[in-house]
Design a protein around this motif. Structure first.
Motif, PDB file in Angstrom:
ATOM      1  N   GLU A 132       0.997  -1.247   0.047  1.00  0.00           N
ATOM      2  CA  GLU A 132      -0.001   0.029  -0.047  1.00  0.00           C
ATOM      3  C   GLU A 132       0.887   1.311   0.147  1.00  0.00           C
ATOM      4  OE1 GLU A 132      -3.368   0.362  -0.193  1.00  0.00           O
ATOM      5  OE2 GLU A 132      -3.155  -2.106  -0.411  1.00  0.00           O
ATOM      6  N   LYS A 133       2.175   1.064   0.062  1.00  0.00           N
ATOM      7  CA  LYS A 133       3.016   2.270   0.183  1.00  0.00           C
ATOM      8  C   LYS A 133       3.467   2.545  -1.405  1.00  0.00           C
ATOM      9  CE  LYS A 133       5.860   0.611   3.941  1.00  0.00           C
ATOM     10  NZ  LYS A 133       7.438  -0.020   4.328  1.00  0.00           N
ATOM     11  N   PRO A 134       3.755   4.110  -1.318  1.00  0.00           N
ATOM     12  CA  PRO A 134       4.309   4.365  -2.776  1.00  0.00           C
ATOM     13  C   PRO A 134       5.681   3.593  -3.010  1.00  0.00           C
ATOM     14  CG  PRO A 134       4.470   6.023  -1.200  1.00  0.00           C
ATOM     15  CD  PRO A 134       3.858   5.163  -0.568  1.00  0.00           C
ATOM     16  N   VAL A 135       5.774   3.212  -4.217  1.00  0.00           N
ATOM     17  CA  VAL A 135       7.088   2.406  -4.608  1.00  0.00           C
ATOM     18  C   VAL A 135       8.049   3.317  -5.627  1.00  0.00           C
ATOM     19  CG1 VAL A 135       7.761   0.301  -5.648  1.00  0.00           C
ATOM     20  CG2 VAL A 135       5.639   0.508  -4.473  1.00  0.00           C
ATOM     21  N   VAL A 136       9.521   3.118  -5.191  1.00  0.00           N
ATOM     22  CA  VAL A 136      10.175   3.712  -6.082  1.00  0.00           C
ATOM     23  C   VAL A 136      11.122   2.530  -6.688  1.00  0.00           C
ATOM     24  CG1 VAL A 136      12.535   5.004  -6.328  1.00  0.00           C
ATOM     25  CG2 VAL A 136      10.586   5.728  -4.808  1.00  0.00           C
ATOM     26  N   VAL A 137      11.336   2.493  -8.138  1.00  0.00           N
ATOM     27  CA  VAL A 137      11.847   1.305  -8.693  1.00  0.00           C
ATOM     28  C   VAL A 137      12.958   2.218  -9.446  1.00  0.00           C
ATOM     29  CG1 VAL A 137      11.764  -0.404 -10.648  1.00  0.00           C
ATOM     30  CG2 VAL A 137       9.823   0.159  -8.918  1.00  0.00           C
ATOM     31  N   LEU A 138      14.100   1.635  -9.320  1.00  0.00           N
ATOM     32  CA  LEU A 138      15.540   2.024 -10.156  1.00  0.00           C
ATOM     33  C   LEU A 138      15.854   0.759 -11.162  1.00  0.00           C
ATOM     34  CD1 LEU A 138      17.796   3.770 -10.954  1.00  0.00           C
ATOM     35  CD2 LEU A 138      18.892   3.246  -8.976  1.00  0.00           C
ATOM     36  N   ARG A 139      15.890   1.002 -12.498  1.00  0.00           N
ATOM     37  CA  ARG A 139      16.280   0.173 -13.297  1.00  0.00           C
ATOM     38  C   ARG A 139      17.777   0.418 -13.540  1.00  0.00           C
ATOM     39  NH1 ARG A 139      13.027  -1.288 -18.811  1.00  0.00           N
ATOM     40  NH2 ARG A 139      13.920  -3.413 -19.279  1.00  0.00           N
ATOM     41  N   LEU A 140      18.640  -0.296 -13.303  1.00  0.00           N
ATOM     42  CA  LEU A 140      20.222   0.037 -13.204  1.00  0.00           C
ATOM     43  C   LEU A 140      20.704  -0.814 -14.314  1.00  0.00           C
ATOM     44  CD1 LEU A 140      21.828   2.065 -11.755  1.00  0.00           C
ATOM     45  CD2 LEU A 140      22.354  -0.054 -10.192  1.00  0.00           C
ATOM     46  N   PRO A 141      21.313  -0.231 -15.479  1.00  0.00           N
ATOM     47  CA  PRO A 141      22.023  -1.014 -16.370  1.00  0.00           C
ATOM     48  C   PRO A 141      23.202  -1.687 -15.847  1.00  0.00           C
ATOM     49  CG  PRO A 141      22.064   1.257 -16.811  1.00  0.00           C
ATOM     50  CD  PRO A 141      21.376   1.257 -15.567  1.00  0.00           C
ATOM     51  N   VAL A 142      23.502  -2.626 -15.552  1.00  0.00           N
ATOM     52  CA  VAL A 142      24.833  -3.115 -14.848  1.00  0.00           C
ATOM     53  C   VAL A 142      26.056  -2.859 -15.934  1.00  0.00           C
ATOM     54  CG1 VAL A 142      25.955  -5.026 -13.876  1.00  0.00           C
ATOM     55  CG2 VAL A 142      23.785  -4.776 -13.185  1.00  0.00           C
ATOM     56  N   TYR A 143      25.624  -3.291 -17.100  1.00  0.00           N
ATOM     57  CA  TYR A 143      26.772  -3.273 -18.200  1.00  0.00           C
ATOM     58  C   TYR A 143      27.685  -1.886 -17.872  1.00  0.00           C
ATOM     59  CZ  TYR A 143      25.115  -0.085 -21.703  1.00  0.00           C
ATOM     60  OH  TYR A 143      25.143   1.210 -22.275  1.00  0.00           O
ATOM     61  N   HIS A 166      14.027   6.520   3.802  1.00  0.00           N
ATOM     62  CA  HIS A 166      12.628   6.621   3.972  1.00  0.00           C
ATOM     63  C   HIS A 166      12.009   5.280   3.761  1.00  0.00           C
ATOM     64  CE1 HIS A 166      12.610  10.999   3.522  1.00  0.00           C
ATOM     65  NE2 HIS A 166      13.334  10.717   2.771  1.00  0.00           N
ATOM     66  N   HIS A 167      12.802   4.268   4.017  1.00  0.00           N
ATOM     67  CA  HIS A 167      12.278   2.790   3.781  1.00  0.00           C
ATOM     68  C   HIS A 167      10.937   2.300   4.673  1.00  0.00           C
ATOM     69  CE1 HIS A 167      14.964   2.405   7.271  1.00  0.00           C
ATOM     70  NE2 HIS A 167      14.397   1.164   7.480  1.00  0.00           N
ATOM     71  N   LYS A 168      10.903   3.054   5.434  1.00  0.00           N
ATOM     72  CA  LYS A 168       9.760   2.872   6.637  1.00  0.00           C
ATOM     73  C   LYS A 168       8.439   3.433   5.872  1.00  0.00           C
ATOM     74  CE  LYS A 168      11.990   2.878  10.868  1.00  0.00           C
ATOM     75  NZ  LYS A 168      12.191   3.140  12.203  1.00  0.00           N
ATOM     76  N   LEU A 169       8.564   4.227   5.216  1.00  0.00           N
ATOM     77  CA  LEU A 169       7.236   4.711   4.262  1.00  0.00           C
ATOM     78  C   LEU A 169       7.360   4.584   2.882  1.00  0.00           C
ATOM     79  CD1 LEU A 169       7.686   8.402   6.042  1.00  0.00           C
ATOM     80  CD2 LEU A 169       5.820   6.230   6.773  1.00  0.00           C
ATOM     81  N   VAL A 170       8.330   4.157   2.203  1.00  0.00           N
ATOM     82  CA  VAL A 170       8.285   4.139   0.905  1.00  0.00           C
ATOM     83  C   VAL A 170       8.907   2.588   0.581  1.00  0.00           C
ATOM     84  CG1 VAL A 170       9.141   4.907  -1.404  1.00  0.00           C
ATOM     85  CG2 VAL A 170       8.545   6.340   0.428  1.00  0.00           C
ATOM     86  N   SER A 171       8.314   1.675  -0.440  1.00  0.00           N
ATOM     87  CA  SER A 171       8.814   0.544  -0.905  1.00  0.00           C
ATOM     88  C   SER A 171      10.040   0.809  -1.736  1.00  0.00           C
ATOM     89  CB  SER A 171       8.063  -0.352  -1.174  1.00  0.00           C
ATOM     90  OG  SER A 171       8.426  -1.710  -1.711  1.00  0.00           O
ATOM     91  N   PHE A 172      11.300   0.389  -1.884  1.00  0.00           N
ATOM     92  CA  PHE A 172      12.207   0.469  -2.680  1.00  0.00           C
ATOM     93  C   PHE A 172      12.590  -0.863  -3.556  1.00  0.00           C
ATOM     94  CE2 PHE A 172      12.656   4.031   0.084  1.00  0.00           C
ATOM     95  CZ  PHE A 172      12.923   5.038  -0.989  1.00  0.00           C
ATOM     96  N   VAL A 173      12.683  -0.694  -4.677  1.00  0.00           N
ATOM     97  CA  VAL A 173      13.072  -1.858  -5.589  1.00  0.00           C
ATOM     98  C   VAL A 173      14.159  -1.477  -6.674  1.00  0.00           C
ATOM     99  CG1 VAL A 173      12.348  -3.727  -7.218  1.00  0.00           C
ATOM    100  CG2 VAL A 173      10.697  -2.850  -5.229  1.00  0.00           C
ATOM    101  N   LEU A 174      15.242  -2.383  -6.487  1.00  0.00           N
ATOM    102  CA  LEU A 174      16.255  -2.216  -7.497  1.00  0.00           C
ATOM    103  C   LEU A 174      16.296  -3.306  -8.438  1.00  0.00           C
ATOM    104  CD1 LEU A 174      19.002  -0.494  -8.077  1.00  0.00           C
ATOM    105  CD2 LEU A 174      20.115  -1.925  -6.540  1.00  0.00           C
ATOM    106  N   ILE A 175      16.320  -2.671  -9.534  1.00  0.00           N
ATOM    107  CA  ILE A 175      16.405  -4.011 -10.822  1.00  0.00           C
ATOM    108  C   ILE A 175      17.758  -3.876 -11.453  1.00  0.00           C
ATOM    109  CG2 ILE A 175      15.435  -4.770 -12.912  1.00  0.00           C
ATOM    110  CD1 ILE A 175      12.813  -3.268 -12.494  1.00  0.00           C
ATOM    111  N   THR A 176      18.639  -4.884 -11.291  1.00  0.00           N
ATOM    112  CA  THR A 176      19.931  -5.051 -11.951  1.00  0.00           C
ATOM    113  C   THR A 176      19.828  -5.783 -13.019  1.00  0.00           C
ATOM    114  OG1 THR A 176      20.820  -6.455 -10.106  1.00  0.00           O
ATOM    115  CG2 THR A 176      21.115  -4.140  -9.857  1.00  0.00           C
TER     116      THR A 176
END
Length: 232
Positions: A132-143, A166-176
């Motif tokens: 139910e939290k807002p979500v931040v997604v970072l799509r990171l180009p590993v190359y 802000h991890h308690k209020l926002v969900s963070f997802v890192l895509i490598t």
């Protein structure tokens, strides 16, 4: 093994890796299955620089570690997760499976408690739609990590800093993603909208700060709505 084979394997070769010269033996380069072994045990064409060194078009920063692993079959990985990811990118390029496994095992045991790490957009969806939290997604180009890219370092640093705060209020997802070859892509999933930002480096800091501001406003709005709901 014939005397010719012995002479061939003990021969010293010079490699020009991104402009830096490395000297090693063919026996080292062919000790483990990898792209380097294929180069020296088959007749595939190789590029050479003006001095006759075999040219490999990669950043030289971590090639010393690649050679150490080829010599010993093991190595001490860097302390920084970011550097381990860079070594992993090189191991994948050189098709050095044992080093790939070593890097991946290390990263699996050092995942931040502040965000989720996945390798595909599909994997990220389960975190995006399960909160139910807002979500931040970072799509990171590993190359591009091995190219000293401002895009990579700037975005990763900002992501880690913001997640820790802000991890308690926002969900963070890192895509490598090894195959993702664009600029760092940020996506902010807010209550009523989605914001996407392409970030190349520090020059885009204002753009990113504006997205963060909207994110925190979204957090405040959710908290106000929750408070009103509880009062009723």
């Amino acid at each position: 093994m014939t005397a010719y084979d012995d002479d061939h394997c003990s021969r010293i070769v010079k490699l020009d890796v991104g402009g830096k010269i490395f000297k090693t033996s063919i026996s080292t380069l062919t000790k483990h299955d990898s792209m380097l072994k294929t180069m020296f045990v088959t007749r595939i064409p190789v590029k050479k620089d003006d001095e006759g060194c075999i040219f490999i078009d990669r950043d030289s920063q971590h090639f010393r570690l690649i050679l150490n692993f080829l010599r010993d079959g093991q190595m001490a990985l860097p302390d920084s997760d970011r550097e381990v990811k860079e070594v992993l990118a090189e191991a994948r390029y050189f098709l050095l499976d044992p080093l790939i496994e070593l890097c991946e095992e290390r990263l699996e045991t050092s995942i931040s408690p502040y965000y989720h790490v996945v390798s595909t957009v599909l994997e990220a969806r389960k975190y995006i739609f399960a909160t139910e939290k807002p979500v931040v997604v970072l799509r990171l180009p590993v190359y591009i990590a091995t190219n000293g890219s401002q895009c990579y370092y700037f975005s990763e640093t900002k992501f880690r800093e913001f997640a820790e705060l802000h991890h308690k209020l926002v969900s963070f997802v890192l895509i490598t993603e090894p195959e993702f070859n664009e600029d760092c892509s940020w996506t902010f999933f807010l209550k009523t909208k989605k914001i996407t930002a392409r970030v190349k480096g520090p020059a885009d800091n204002n753009l990113l700060e504006d997205c963060f501001t909207q994110l925190l406003e979204d957090v405040k709005e959710r908290r106000r709505e929750s408070s009103v709901s509880e009062d009723n």
